[in-house]
Design an enzyme around this catalytic site. Structure first.
Site, PDB file in Angstrom:
ATOM      1  N   GLY A  46     -73.466 -17.184  -7.201  1.00 24.66           N
ATOM      2  CA  GLY A  46     -73.323 -16.164  -8.383  1.00 24.66           C
ATOM      3  C   GLY A  46     -74.480 -16.315  -9.451  1.00 24.66           C
ATOM      4  CD  GLN A  51     -76.134 -18.236 -14.364  1.00 23.69           C
ATOM      5  OE1 GLN A  51     -75.595 -17.546 -13.652  1.00 23.69           O
ATOM      6  NE2 GLN A  51     -76.402 -19.698 -13.823  1.00 23.69           N
ATOM      7  CB  CYS A  88     -73.035 -23.609 -13.636  1.00 27.75           C
ATOM      8  SG  CYS A  88     -73.922 -22.357 -14.427  1.00 27.75           S
ATOM      9  CG  LEU A  89     -77.279 -21.701  -9.323  1.00 25.09           C
ATOM     10  CD1 LEU A  89     -77.781 -20.194  -9.067  1.00 25.09           C
ATOM     11  CD2 LEU A  89     -77.512 -22.477  -8.312  1.00 25.09           C
ATOM     12  CG  HIS A 130     -68.768 -19.480 -12.968  1.00 27.36           C
ATOM     13  ND1 HIS A 130     -68.741 -20.920 -12.924  1.00 27.36           N
ATOM     14  CD2 HIS A 130     -70.124 -19.459 -13.383  1.00 27.36           C
ATOM     15  CE1 HIS A 130     -70.075 -21.348 -13.432  1.00 27.36           C
ATOM     16  NE2 HIS A 130     -70.833 -20.636 -13.506  1.00 27.36           N
ATOM     17  CD  GLU A 131     -71.808 -16.212 -11.828  1.00 24.01           C
ATOM     18  OE1 GLU A 131     -72.657 -16.116 -12.710  1.00 24.01           O
ATOM     19  OE2 GLU A 131     -71.816 -17.220 -11.299  1.00 24.01           O
ATOM     20  CG  HIS A 134     -72.864 -17.331 -16.795  1.00 22.40           C
ATOM     21  ND1 HIS A 134     -73.513 -18.504 -17.470  1.00 22.40           N
ATOM     22  CD2 HIS A 134     -72.485 -18.107 -15.503  1.00 22.40           C
ATOM     23  CE1 HIS A 134     -73.447 -19.580 -16.778  1.00 22.40           C
ATOM     24  NE2 HIS A 134     -72.777 -19.238 -15.580  1.00 22.40           N
TER      25      HIS A 134
HETATM   26 CO    CO Z   1     -72.826 -20.293 -14.003  1.00 23.23          CO
END
Ligand code: CO
Length: 154
Positions: A46, A51, A88-89, A130-131, A134
């Site tokens: 995701g 991000q 998380c990226l 999760h997304e 964000h």
């Molecule tokens: Co993330």
């Protein structure tokens, strides 16, 4: 399509409450294509607007065969519970346990502004939560689950 730079934890954009998308144009389509490519390239499931430096309410999620582009997404129902490890990226090298609903119903718009609704479970439900977090400036470790589990990795 092009790869975008992934913003890392510490950048204030990751803590912003993002604004809704109101223009469904070619620029949005290109952004979603770039986000999909960037997420795949980074081997993630995701990626959310902030991000890649865009403080707007949009995210992509890809788990197995399921690919979702969610614009202005909202969780309208959820049920059950799952406790599992997240990463998380934007937060390299960190992971921890987070409790999420097992099933979610998400209402969102597609890249053309068409209203959609879908029901997701397991990892896909986890990724949606999760997304969407964000988009409100929330990072996974803010919700670390500590009850009854040993901390993982940090
Ligand atoms: Co993330």
């Amino acid at each position: 399509m092009a790869l975008r730079d992934i913003v890392k934890d510490g950048d204030p954009i990751l803590r912003k409450k993002c604004r809704e998308v109101d223009k469904f144009d070619g620029k949005l389509a290109k952004l979603l294509d770039d986000m999909h490519e960037t997420m795949k390239h980074a081997d993630g499931v995701g990626l959310a607007g902030p991000q890649v430096g865009i403080a707007r309410r949009l995210a992509v999620v890809e788990v197995g065969e399921t690919y979702l582009e969610m614009v202005n997404p909202k969780i309208v129902a959820c049920s059950g519970s799952q406790i599992g490890q997240e990463a998380c990226l934007s937060v390299p090298g960190k992971s921890c346990m987070v409790e999420r609903p097992m099933n979610v119903t998400v209402r969102y718009k597609d890249r053309r502004g068409m209203e959609k609704q879908g029901e997701y479970s397991g990892l896909t439900a986890r990724a949606c939560c999760h997304e969407i977090d964000h988009l409100d400036g929330v990072l996974f470790y803010d919700n670390e689950y500590k009850g009854g589990y040993r901390k993982v990795n940090n």
